[in-house]
Design a protein around this motif. Structure first.
Motif, PDB file in Angstrom:
ATOM      1  N   ARG A   1      -3.981  -5.425   1.238  1.00 29.16           N
ATOM      2  CA  ARG A   1      -3.763  -4.021   0.861  1.00 29.16           C
ATOM      3  C   ARG A   1      -2.467  -3.489   1.498  1.00 29.16           C
ATOM      4  O   ARG A   1      -1.693  -2.783   0.843  1.00 29.16           O
ATOM      5  CB  ARG A   1      -4.942  -3.168   1.286  1.00 29.16           C
ATOM      6  CG  ARG A   1      -6.187  -3.402   0.483  1.00 29.16           C
ATOM      7  CD  ARG A   1      -7.310  -2.484   0.965  1.00 29.16           C
ATOM      8  NE  ARG A   1      -8.617  -3.032   0.747  1.00 29.16           N
ATOM      9  CZ  ARG A   1      -9.232  -3.114  -0.415  1.00 29.16           C
ATOM     10  NH1 ARG A   1      -8.617  -2.689  -1.499  1.00 29.16           N
ATOM     11  NH2 ARG A   1     -10.448  -3.616  -0.523  1.00 29.16           N
ATOM     12  N   ALA A   2      -2.243  -3.826   2.757  1.00 29.37           N
ATOM     13  CA  ALA A   2      -1.017  -3.394   3.432  1.00 29.37           C
ATOM     14  C   ALA A   2       0.213  -4.000   2.761  1.00 29.37           C
ATOM     15  O   ALA A   2       1.232  -3.325   2.569  1.00 29.37           O
ATOM     16  CB  ALA A   2      -1.062  -3.776   4.908  1.00 29.37           C
TER      17      ALA A   2
ATOM     18  N   HIS B   1       4.941  -1.901  -2.980  1.00 29.23           N
ATOM     19  CA  HIS B   1       5.095  -0.697  -3.796  1.00 29.23           C
ATOM     20  C   HIS B   1       6.228   0.171  -3.260  1.00 29.23           C
ATOM     21  O   HIS B   1       7.053   0.681  -4.018  1.00 29.23           O
ATOM     22  CB  HIS B   1       3.785   0.093  -3.834  1.00 29.23           C
ATOM     23  CG  HIS B   1       3.891   1.402  -4.533  1.00 29.23           C
ATOM     24  ND1 HIS B   1       4.152   1.513  -5.879  1.00 29.23           N
ATOM     25  CD2 HIS B   1       3.787   2.662  -4.065  1.00 29.23           C
ATOM     26  CE1 HIS B   1       4.202   2.781  -6.215  1.00 29.23           C
ATOM     27  NE2 HIS B   1       3.981   3.506  -5.128  1.00 29.23           N
ATOM     28  N   ALA B   2       6.282   0.341  -1.944  1.00 29.13           N
ATOM     29  CA  ALA B   2       7.330   1.153  -1.338  1.00 29.13           C
ATOM     30  C   ALA B   2       8.719   0.556  -1.583  1.00 29.13           C
ATOM     31  O   ALA B   2       9.689   1.289  -1.794  1.00 29.13           O
ATOM     32  CB  ALA B   2       7.083   1.301   0.165  1.00 29.13           C
TER      33      ALA B   2
ATOM     34  N   ILE C   1       3.822  -0.120  -9.100  1.00 27.25           N
ATOM     35  CA  ILE C   1       2.433  -0.228  -8.666  1.00 27.25           C
ATOM     36  C   ILE C   1       1.942  -1.646  -8.922  1.00 27.25           C
ATOM     37  O   ILE C   1       2.113  -2.190 -10.010  1.00 27.25           O
ATOM     38  CB  ILE C   1       1.549   0.784  -9.420  1.00 27.25           C
ATOM     39  CG1 ILE C   1       1.954   2.205  -9.052  1.00 27.25           C
ATOM     40  CG2 ILE C   1       0.065   0.544  -9.095  1.00 27.25           C
ATOM     41  CD1 ILE C   1       1.267   3.263  -9.862  1.00 27.25           C
ATOM     42  N   ILE C   2       1.346  -2.234  -7.899  1.00 26.69           N
ATOM     43  CA  ILE C   2       0.744  -3.554  -8.022  1.00 26.69           C
ATOM     44  C   ILE C   2      -0.756  -3.327  -8.184  1.00 26.69           C
ATOM     45  O   ILE C   2      -1.417  -2.807  -7.293  1.00 26.69           O
ATOM     46  CB  ILE C   2       1.057  -4.436  -6.812  1.00 26.69           C
ATOM     47  CG1 ILE C   2       2.570  -4.614  -6.695  1.00 26.69           C
ATOM     48  CG2 ILE C   2       0.347  -5.787  -6.926  1.00 26.69           C
ATOM     49  CD1 ILE C   2       3.026  -5.303  -5.441  1.00 26.69           C
ATOM     50  N   VAL C   3      -1.279  -3.690  -9.340  1.00 27.88           N
ATOM     51  CA  VAL C   3      -2.664  -3.399  -9.690  1.00 27.88           C
ATOM     52  C   VAL C   3      -3.607  -4.299  -8.898  1.00 27.88           C
ATOM     53  O   VAL C   3      -3.411  -5.501  -8.821  1.00 27.88           O
ATOM     54  CB  VAL C   3      -2.889  -3.607 -11.201  1.00 27.88           C
ATOM     55  CG1 VAL C   3      -4.334  -3.340 -11.561  1.00 27.88           C
ATOM     56  CG2 VAL C   3      -1.946  -2.707 -12.001  1.00 27.88           C
TER      57      VAL C   3
END
Length: 68
Positions: free
Chosen positions: A51-52, A58-59, A64-66
């Motif tokens: 998740r991190a 994404h930053a 966005i990574i689904v």
């Protein structure tokens, strides 16, 4: 990313080993439950890292990574 993939692969390998020993009758339910709890904890830790990593990606990319 390779590290996360490696660790997920090791978790799946551990699950397959548990199933193998249960099929052979060389492990009982308590052994399996103990091993499953260990694997579950490790996968939970990996999920936090993934998740991190997604957030960082994404930053950096503004894409966005689904999650699946």
């Amino acid at each position: 990313m390779r590290r996360w993939g490696y660790h997920y692969n090791q978790s799946v390998h551990a699950l397959n080993s548990i199933a193998h020993y249960l099929r052979l009758g060389e492990a009982d339910a308590n052994d399996a439950l103990d091993a499953l709890e260990t694997v579950r904890g490790r996968i939970h830790e990996l999920d936090g890292g993934v998740r991190a990593l997604r957030k960082e990606m994404h930053a950096m990319t503004d894409k966005i990574i689904v999650e699946r």
